[in-house]
Structures are given as structure tokens and as C-alpha cells.
Design a protein around this motif. Sequence first.
Motif, short mmCIF file in Angstrom:
data_model
loop_
_atom_site.label_atom_id
_atom_site.label_comp_id
_atom_site.label_asym_id
_atom_site.label_seq_id
_atom_site.Cartn_x
_atom_site.Cartn_y
_atom_site.Cartn_z
N ALA A 33 13.56 -9.82 -12.50
CA ALA A 33 12.77 -11.05 -12.63
C ALA A 33 11.81 -11.22 -11.45
O ALA A 33 10.81 -11.95 -11.56
CB ALA A 33 13.70 -12.26 -12.71
N ALA A 34 12.09 -10.54 -10.35
CA ALA A 34 11.33 -10.74 -9.11
C ALA A 34 9.83 -10.47 -9.28
O ALA A 34 8.99 -11.30 -8.92
CB ALA A 34 11.90 -9.87 -7.99
N VAL A 35 9.48 -9.31 -9.82
CA VAL A 35 8.06 -8.92 -9.90
C VAL A 35 7.26 -9.87 -10.79
O VAL A 35 6.21 -10.37 -10.36
CB VAL A 35 7.91 -7.45 -10.37
CG1 VAL A 35 6.45 -7.13 -10.67
CG2 VAL A 35 8.46 -6.51 -9.31
N PRO A 36 7.70 -10.15 -12.03
CA PRO A 36 6.93 -11.09 -12.85
C PRO A 36 6.77 -12.47 -12.20
O PRO A 36 5.70 -13.05 -12.24
CB PRO A 36 7.75 -11.18 -14.15
CG PRO A 36 8.48 -9.89 -14.22
CD PRO A 36 8.82 -9.55 -12.80
N ILE A 37 7.85 -12.97 -11.59
CA ILE A 37 7.79 -14.29 -10.96
C ILE A 37 6.85 -14.29 -9.77
O ILE A 37 6.04 -15.22 -9.59
CB ILE A 37 9.20 -14.76 -10.55
CG1 ILE A 37 10.03 -15.08 -11.80
CG2 ILE A 37 9.13 -15.98 -9.64
CD1 ILE A 37 11.46 -15.48 -11.51
N PHE A 38 6.89 -13.24 -8.95
CA PHE A 38 6.00 -13.16 -7.80
C PHE A 38 4.55 -13.04 -8.23
O PHE A 38 3.65 -13.65 -7.65
CB PHE A 38 6.39 -11.98 -6.90
CG PHE A 38 7.66 -12.20 -6.12
CD1 PHE A 38 8.22 -13.46 -6.03
CD2 PHE A 38 8.29 -11.15 -5.48
CE1 PHE A 38 9.39 -13.67 -5.33
CE2 PHE A 38 9.46 -11.35 -4.76
CZ PHE A 38 10.02 -12.61 -4.70
N MET A 39 4.29 -12.24 -9.27
CA MET A 39 2.94 -12.10 -9.78
C MET A 39 2.43 -13.43 -10.32
O MET A 39 1.30 -13.85 -10.05
CB MET A 39 2.87 -11.03 -10.87
CG MET A 39 2.83 -9.60 -10.37
SD MET A 39 1.26 -9.27 -9.52
CE MET A 39 1.47 -7.54 -9.11
N PHE A 40 3.25 -14.09 -11.11
CA PHE A 40 2.91 -15.39 -11.67
C PHE A 40 2.60 -16.39 -10.56
O PHE A 40 1.59 -17.10 -10.60
CB PHE A 40 4.06 -15.90 -12.54
CG PHE A 40 3.87 -17.30 -13.05
CD1 PHE A 40 3.23 -17.53 -14.26
CD2 PHE A 40 4.35 -18.39 -12.33
CE1 PHE A 40 3.05 -18.83 -14.73
CE2 PHE A 40 4.17 -19.68 -12.79
CZ PHE A 40 3.54 -19.91 -13.99
N THR A 41 3.48 -16.44 -9.56
CA THR A 41 3.32 -17.39 -8.46
C THR A 41 2.05 -17.13 -7.67
O THR A 41 1.35 -18.06 -7.26
CB THR A 41 4.55 -17.33 -7.53
OG1 THR A 41 5.73 -17.57 -8.30
CG2 THR A 41 4.44 -18.36 -6.43
N SER A 42 1.74 -15.84 -7.45
CA SER A 42 0.52 -15.48 -6.71
C SER A 42 -0.72 -15.98 -7.43
O SER A 42 -1.65 -16.54 -6.82
CB SER A 42 0.45 -13.96 -6.52
OG SER A 42 1.52 -13.50 -5.74
N GLY A 43 -0.77 -15.77 -8.75
CA GLY A 43 -1.90 -16.24 -9.53
C GLY A 43 -1.97 -17.75 -9.55
O GLY A 43 -3.06 -18.35 -9.41
N TYR A 44 -0.82 -18.39 -9.69
CA TYR A 44 -0.76 -19.86 -9.74
C TYR A 44 -1.28 -20.48 -8.44
O TYR A 44 -2.11 -21.40 -8.46
CB TYR A 44 0.68 -20.31 -10.00
CG TYR A 44 0.87 -21.80 -9.93
CD1 TYR A 44 0.55 -22.62 -11.00
CD2 TYR A 44 1.38 -22.39 -8.77
CE1 TYR A 44 0.71 -23.99 -10.94
CE2 TYR A 44 1.56 -23.77 -8.69
CZ TYR A 44 1.23 -24.56 -9.77
OH TYR A 44 1.39 -25.92 -9.70
N LEU A 45 -0.79 -19.98 -7.31
CA LEU A 45 -1.17 -20.56 -6.02
C LEU A 45 -2.65 -20.34 -5.70
O LEU A 45 -3.28 -21.18 -5.06
CB LEU A 45 -0.29 -19.97 -4.91
CG LEU A 45 1.19 -20.36 -4.96
CD1 LEU A 45 1.96 -19.66 -3.86
CD2 LEU A 45 1.35 -21.88 -4.83
N PHE A 46 -3.19 -19.19 -6.14
CA PHE A 46 -4.60 -18.92 -5.83
C PHE A 46 -5.52 -19.88 -6.59
O PHE A 46 -6.52 -20.38 -6.03
CB PHE A 46 -4.96 -17.48 -6.18
CG PHE A 46 -6.30 -17.05 -5.64
CD1 PHE A 46 -6.39 -16.34 -4.46
CD2 PHE A 46 -7.49 -17.35 -6.30
CE1 PHE A 46 -7.62 -15.94 -3.94
CE2 PHE A 46 -8.72 -16.96 -5.80
CZ PHE A 46 -8.78 -16.25 -4.61
N TYR A 47 -5.21 -20.16 -7.84
CA TYR A 47 -6.13 -20.96 -8.65
C TYR A 47 -5.74 -22.44 -8.74
O TYR A 47 -6.48 -23.23 -9.34
CB TYR A 47 -6.26 -20.34 -10.05
CG TYR A 47 -6.99 -19.03 -9.98
CD1 TYR A 47 -8.38 -18.97 -9.97
CD2 TYR A 47 -6.28 -17.84 -9.84
CE1 TYR A 47 -9.04 -17.76 -9.84
CE2 TYR A 47 -6.93 -16.62 -9.71
CZ TYR A 47 -8.31 -16.59 -9.72
OH TYR A 47 -8.97 -15.39 -9.57
#
Length: 327
Positions: A33-47
Motif C-alpha cells: 500500500a505504501a507506493v500508491p499512497i505515497f504517490m497519491f499524497t505527493s500529487g495531492y500536496l503539490f496541487y
Amino acid sequence: MIIGLHSYSIGDSDKYSLSAVIPGILSHGLFTAAVPIFMFTSGYLFYKNTESIKDCLAKQKRRIVSLVLPFFAWSTLYYMVYFVGNTVLGIEMANNVVTSPLGILTNIVFYRYGFHLWYMFHLITYVICAPVIFLVVCKKKLSIILLIVFTILSFLGWGSISIEIMGTTRDLFHMNFFTYYFCGCLMGKHQEILYAIKQGIKKISVSILCIMYFGFGILGGLVYDGYITTFNKRCIVPLIAISCWAFLFKLCDEKIVNKTFPNISPMIIYGSHQLIGVLLGMIIQNLNLPSLVNYFLGIILTVICCCIASRVIKFVKPIYWILSGNR
């Protein structure tokens, strides 16, 4: 989770034995679950709160310090460690440690000796494309359609670009990872969608979300081998990630878990865990302990040592600033 994800090693154990199944369920199941959640969070925080191209460019500039700088610092550090290990200490840590200027630069850019740095490499490419992504996610309906298209392409295994670098394959673009990131971008820009999802999760009990997460996680760990590997990554891992995210959100929302560790740098832990894990693995293997004990002992000691490294490095502010990206 990342440390556990990278800790799977059954050695000479039968893949159907308990000493292989339990690490498999954790490293190939629950921890994925780590990679999808980290990717999602990175995109969320940037935009999130990015209202204009100007805001987007300002965040791009900040990522030079928080992302690009630590990526090259860690990749260079790993090259130096492997170079010293191979040529000075005589420890065969990697095959063909190059010494030519072009070879060194290529190996650093494509993180040959720090395989876990692929995550930062991909984030850098997404940040470079940030203005284009911003213009797309501003259009809500188009973004939703594209997210559906990207999800289908990910399921089919299409849309990824790889190259061969000195005998090592590196992904320049991976549709799977970008889909998770783009989903976060969409949620960050249109938070009403995420709000509606959260409201729905609030109606589900913690126990049901817990059962979903552990159920998908166990299934993912058990069906990892063979052709199912592809099925696992494209179908089960997203389900593990979604259920894990919902489960963690519910725990935090109900204040069952609400603990942060402000004095520990996630970037230092992420950057150092491969090296620390490898060194500890070499020591633990010589203890002749049962493989299952090796697995859990390796994870626990790696977490502890990475946290200690983060605290120690923090005392040397210039080095900490570079390796942590000033986070």
C-alpha cells in the motif's frame, strides 16, 4: 511500510513454508500500500491550494531543494559507498562500478546503486511536467476521463517507457505510478471529490475497513508468484492501497491514532534505509537465526537505526539540509 516492503528474503526456505508465507503476506501484500499512497499524497500536496501557473512554478522551485537536491545527494552517496566497498575494501557490493566521468554521472542520474530512489526520480519527472498537469487538472471532467483512461492502461500494462542503462533497466515513465499520482493531483485540485469520499468512509466502521485491508493484503501476499504477479500489481495492490488509506483515515478521524514524529525526517529514513538494511542484513545472516526471525529482526533494527541516523545527522545542519531536502 517501505522498509518492510524492501525486506522480503526467504533465502533457502520453501516458498510454501511459514517462514516464507508470513514475510510474503507482509512485504508482497500489506506493505504494498505504501507506493500508491505515497504517490497519491505527493500529487495531492503539490496541487492542493495551487490556483495558478505562478503558484505551480513557485512549488516547482521549492522542489529543487526538497526533492532534486536530496535525490542527487543520496544517489551520489550510494555510488561512493559502492565504489569504496568494491575497490578499496574488496567487498563485492555491486558488479561493474564504473569510474569514467560519464559513467559516474549516468549511474548517479539513473540511481543505479540506490534502487529505491526510483520513487524520487519519477516525482522529479512529474514536477518537471507540473504546468501541463496543472492545466489539465483544472478541467474537472477531462481529468476524471483521463484518470479512467490511465487506470485502464495501467490494468492492461500499457503506456510505460523503459531504457537499458549499463545492463540495468530503468523506467522513465510508468503508467501505474503516474495513475496514483494523477489521482492525487485531481483530489488536490478538486477537494470536493475527496470530501465526498471521506464522508462515505465515515459511514463505514473501523472493523470493516480493517477486515478489507487485511483481507486484500493477505490475498496479495499469497498470490504473488507466477503469472499472478501481474494480476497482483494491477488489481490487488490498488485495492490494498485504497482500503489501507481508508482504514488509516478512519483511525485518524476517530482519533484512535493521531501521533506524529516531528524530530524524525522521513527523507533521511527513506534515503538511508537501503544501505542500513543491507549492512544489517550482512550481520544478521551470520547469526544463523531462523529466517523468520531474520526477517522481523531486520525490519525492527533497520527502523531503529534509520531513526537514530536521522537524529544524528540533524546535528550536522548543512548535511541534514542537503540529505533531507530541508524537510
